[in-house]
Design a protein around this motif. Structure first.
Motif, short mmCIF file in Angstrom:
data_model
loop_
_atom_site.label_atom_id
_atom_site.label_comp_id
_atom_site.label_asym_id
_atom_site.label_seq_id
_atom_site.Cartn_x
_atom_site.Cartn_y
_atom_site.Cartn_z
N ALA A 90 95.15 31.20 47.06
CA ALA A 90 95.16 32.64 46.84
C ALA A 90 93.82 33.12 46.29
N ILE A 91 93.21 32.32 45.39
CA ILE A 91 91.90 32.71 44.85
C ILE A 91 90.84 32.65 45.94
N TYR A 92 90.89 31.66 46.82
CA TYR A 92 89.92 31.53 47.90
C TYR A 92 90.00 32.71 48.87
N VAL A 93 91.20 33.12 49.22
CA VAL A 93 91.36 34.24 50.14
C VAL A 93 90.85 35.52 49.51
N SER A 94 91.21 35.75 48.24
CA SER A 94 90.75 36.97 47.58
C SER A 94 89.23 36.95 47.41
N THR A 95 88.60 35.74 47.22
CA THR A 95 87.14 35.66 47.09
C THR A 95 86.48 35.98 48.42
N ALA A 96 87.02 35.48 49.52
CA ALA A 96 86.45 35.77 50.84
C ALA A 96 86.53 37.25 51.15
N MET A 97 87.62 37.89 50.82
CA MET A 97 87.76 39.33 51.07
C MET A 97 86.83 40.12 50.18
N ALA A 98 86.60 39.64 48.97
CA ALA A 98 85.68 40.34 48.08
C ALA A 98 84.25 40.20 48.57
N GLY A 99 83.89 39.03 49.20
CA GLY A 99 82.54 38.88 49.72
C GLY A 99 82.26 39.85 50.84
N GLU A 100 83.26 40.15 51.66
CA GLU A 100 83.06 41.10 52.74
C GLU A 100 82.91 42.52 52.22
N SER A 101 83.62 42.89 51.13
CA SER A 101 83.55 44.27 50.62
C SER A 101 82.54 44.44 49.51
N GLY A 102 81.90 43.34 49.11
CA GLY A 102 80.91 43.46 48.05
C GLY A 102 81.49 43.41 46.66
N MET A 103 82.82 43.12 46.49
CA MET A 103 83.48 43.07 45.19
C MET A 103 84.09 41.69 45.00
N PHE A 104 84.23 41.29 43.73
CA PHE A 104 84.83 40.00 43.43
C PHE A 104 86.03 40.23 42.51
N THR A 105 87.26 39.96 42.99
CA THR A 105 88.49 40.11 42.19
C THR A 105 89.26 38.81 42.25
N VAL A 106 89.97 38.54 41.18
CA VAL A 106 90.80 37.35 41.08
C VAL A 106 92.25 37.80 40.96
N GLN A 107 93.10 37.41 41.89
CA GLN A 107 94.52 37.77 41.88
C GLN A 107 95.29 36.76 41.04
N GLN A 108 96.03 37.31 40.01
CA GLN A 108 96.78 36.43 39.12
C GLN A 108 98.18 36.21 39.68
N THR A 109 98.67 35.01 39.56
CA THR A 109 100.03 34.66 39.99
C THR A 109 100.76 34.01 38.85
N VAL A 110 102.11 34.18 38.85
CA VAL A 110 102.96 33.58 37.82
C VAL A 110 103.21 32.12 38.19
N GLY A 111 102.88 31.26 37.29
CA GLY A 111 103.07 29.85 37.56
C GLY A 111 104.51 29.43 37.33
N SER A 112 104.87 28.29 37.81
CA SER A 112 106.20 27.74 37.63
C SER A 112 106.07 26.25 37.33
N VAL A 113 107.08 25.72 36.62
CA VAL A 113 107.05 24.32 36.22
C VAL A 113 108.35 23.67 36.66
N LEU A 114 108.37 22.37 36.53
CA LEU A 114 109.58 21.61 36.86
C LEU A 114 110.36 21.32 35.59
N CYS A 115 111.70 21.38 35.69
CA CYS A 115 112.56 21.07 34.54
C CYS A 115 112.40 19.60 34.19
N CYS A 116 112.25 19.31 32.91
CA CYS A 116 112.03 17.94 32.48
C CYS A 116 113.27 17.06 32.61
N LYS A 117 114.44 17.68 32.87
CA LYS A 117 115.67 16.92 33.00
C LYS A 117 116.05 16.69 34.47
#
Length: 540
Positions: free
Chosen positions: A17-44
């Motif tokens: 997701a960061i790579y795609v948003s960086t490529a799109m920012a290079g074309e428009s002259g802007m650099f943005t980082v899209q934040q995503t909610v992470g997820s984890v695995l249950c320890c049990k």
């Protein structure tokens, strides 16, 4: 192997997701980082979930921790079936109805160790009234592993055991055993005041603590198992009618060693003998203190004070109980001495005036006694305050002072007083009521459970007289909206709606509007039982 691949894929998705948003920012002259909610695995169990302080899913956390452990699930409560009270240990009895806020508060307070969790919600679960079970659903929260907050719902079952309280036990052992008695008396020739008081007592549940009620010839006796209940009842009577009271006590037993004394208390309450629609002659001193009112006045209303109206000048005043008992006068003529007149002519002499919350119009009216029709042509020209109600051809009730033989000492004190021949009190609907006589009313009244003392009346209980007085009281309720405001009227289920059409011939007869009637409240046994909701959640 599959879990490993899924784990690497989840780690790779944020980078993509960061790579795609960086490529799109290079074309428009802007650099943005899209934040995503992470997820984890249950320890049990290893399933994917949102991160939390315990790193465990809801099901695993519930299997590891039970926040309701140690809390009471079954409780026994004591209930008195006679007075419908519940025992709050050690000796306090609390009165509460089923599924009421008072009962819910009582049930929650009976739980032990509830302070270890946080109570979020409490509600009743419907059960059969005869099952002797009360079920309450509680929702609680508690902080568990590493600061995570777990919320859980559970059910508490209360087993109701019947056991009479001390006062009810004494009553059952000896019904005549009372501690305090209130004796209501009024020295008049009718019981209209007691009919009205009965409805006020029922509406406000003033006699709910009375263990016995006895009807006597000139009053009613109320018996209580506690002196404080009698005092509270006397205070209620004092707020609705003008009274004077005194109390006395009699020693029943004593224990000189422990210095304990048992008394029986008697409260003697005398109600003012002035009633609504009575004609009163004020004493000269009292009339002078009221601005030379009257002296012949009509009592228009009785509450904790007496409302008096001068029908010739439309002046009014209010006497409280202390002022009345200081002067202590009686009625010149009562409502049983009213004479029916027919109105021949009406000549209004003033516009409508609001006096004490009621509307009146002064008028000169020519009337004749109904009993004189066909015998003589005697007519009277009177001034009255009922010009807004009476028209030519109507009937009215009034006091015939022209033929009355008055023996009042207060009236003899006025020298040169011009006494009117007739004083009209109210409009009469007797002729129109003849057409609907014997038909049931659409409303009814409740009554107290009183026992009649025949020995007090020497065996001559005149039931016909009581029925006639009660019928007059019901007519007063229909004619006076202010009287209906203070009492509760209920729908009569025996009344047939088809009778309405046959009553149209008695038009202009006062009646009680249907919107003022109440329905008798009864428990519905066909209510569906609610299931226990075992949904559980976890909050941080």
């Amino acid at each position: 192997m599959c879990k490993r691949v899924e784990y690497l894929r989840n780690q790779f998705l944020p980078l993509q997701a960061i790579y795609v948003s960086t490529a799109m920012a290079g074309e428009s002259g802007m650099f943005t980082v899209q934040q995503t909610v992470g997820s984890v695995l249950c320890c049990k169990c290893g399933i994917l979930m949102a991160p939390n302080a315990a790193n465990m899913c809801v099901k695993c956390l519930r299997s590891e921790v039970d926040i309701t452990e140690g809390l009471q699930k079954h409780v026994i409560i004591i209930h008195c079936p006679e007075c419908d009270c519940y025992l709050q240990p050690p000796r306090t009895w609390i009165k509460a109805q089923l599924e009421s806020k008072e009962l819910l508060t009582f049930c929650v307070k009976r739980l032990k160790n509830l302070n270890k969790v946080r109570l979020i919600h409490a509600e009743f679960i419907w059960t059969e009234p005869h099952s002797k079970r009360i079920k309450v659903k509680l929702r609680v929260q508690k902080e568990v592993l590493n600061g995570a907050v777990l919320e859980q719902a559970y059910m508490v079952e209360y087993v109701v055991q019947d056991q009479m309280c001390e006062s009810c036990s004494r009553v059952q052992a000896n019904p005549d055993q009372w501690v305090a008695a209130v004796q209501l008396r009024q020295h008049v020739s009718h019981r209209r005041t007691f009919f009205y008081l009965e409805q006020l007592i029922l509406k406000h549940d003033a006699a709910v603590r009375a263990i016995r009620i006895k009807q006597l010839d000139h009053g009613i006796d109320f018996f209580f198992a506690n002196r404080s209940h009698a005092v509270k009842f006397v205070e209620f009577i004092q707020k609705v009618v003008p009274i004077k009271s005194r109390h006395d006590k009699q020693l029943v037993s004593q224990d000189t060693k422990s210095n304990n004394y048992n008394y029986k208390y008697t409260f003697s309450v005398e109600i003012c003998p002035i009633c609504r629609e009575d004609l009163v002659c004020l004493p000269p001193k009292l009339a002078a203190s009221l601005g030379n009112l009257g002296p012949l006045v009509i009592c228009t209303k009785i509450s904790n004070s007496i409302a008096l109206l001068d029908p010739l000048t439309l002046r009014n005043c209010f006497l409280d109980a202390e002022q009345y008992w200081r002067a202590s006068f009686s009625s010149l003529l009562s409502s049983k001495q009213l004479v029916e007149y027919v109105v021949l002519d009406v000549d209004p002499i003033s516009s409508e005036v609001n006096v004490g919350g009621s509307k009146y119009v002064m008028a000169d009216i020519q009337v004749a006694r109904v009993s004189d029709f066909g015998k003589n042509d005697t007519m009277f020209l009177v001034r009255t305050h009922l010009g807004h109600l009476l028209n030519a051809g109507d009937y009215a009730l009034g006091y015939d002072l022209h033929a009355a033989n008055n023996n009042d000492m207060e009236l003899d004190k006025y020298k040169g007083l011009v006494i009117p021949e007739v004083i009209l009190v109210k409009k009469s609907y007797e002729e129109k009521r003849q057409k609907k006589r014997g038909k049931a009313r659409s409303w009814k009244l409740k009554s107290l459970n009183m026992e009649v003392d025949v020995s007090e009346t020497r065996g001559r209980v005149d039931e016909e007289k009581m029925d006639n007085e009660y019928e007059l009281f019901l007519r007063d309720i229909e004619e006076n909206p202010e009287l209906r405001f203070n009492i509760s009227l209920y729908r009569n289920k025996e009344y047939q709606a088809s009778e309405v059409a046959s009553v149209t011939d008695g038009e202009d007869v006062p009646s009680v509007p249907l919107e003022e009637l109440l329905d008798d409240l009864k428990l519905n046994d066909n209510v569906a039982e609610e299931d226990v909701d075992d949904d559980e959640g976890m909050k941080e």
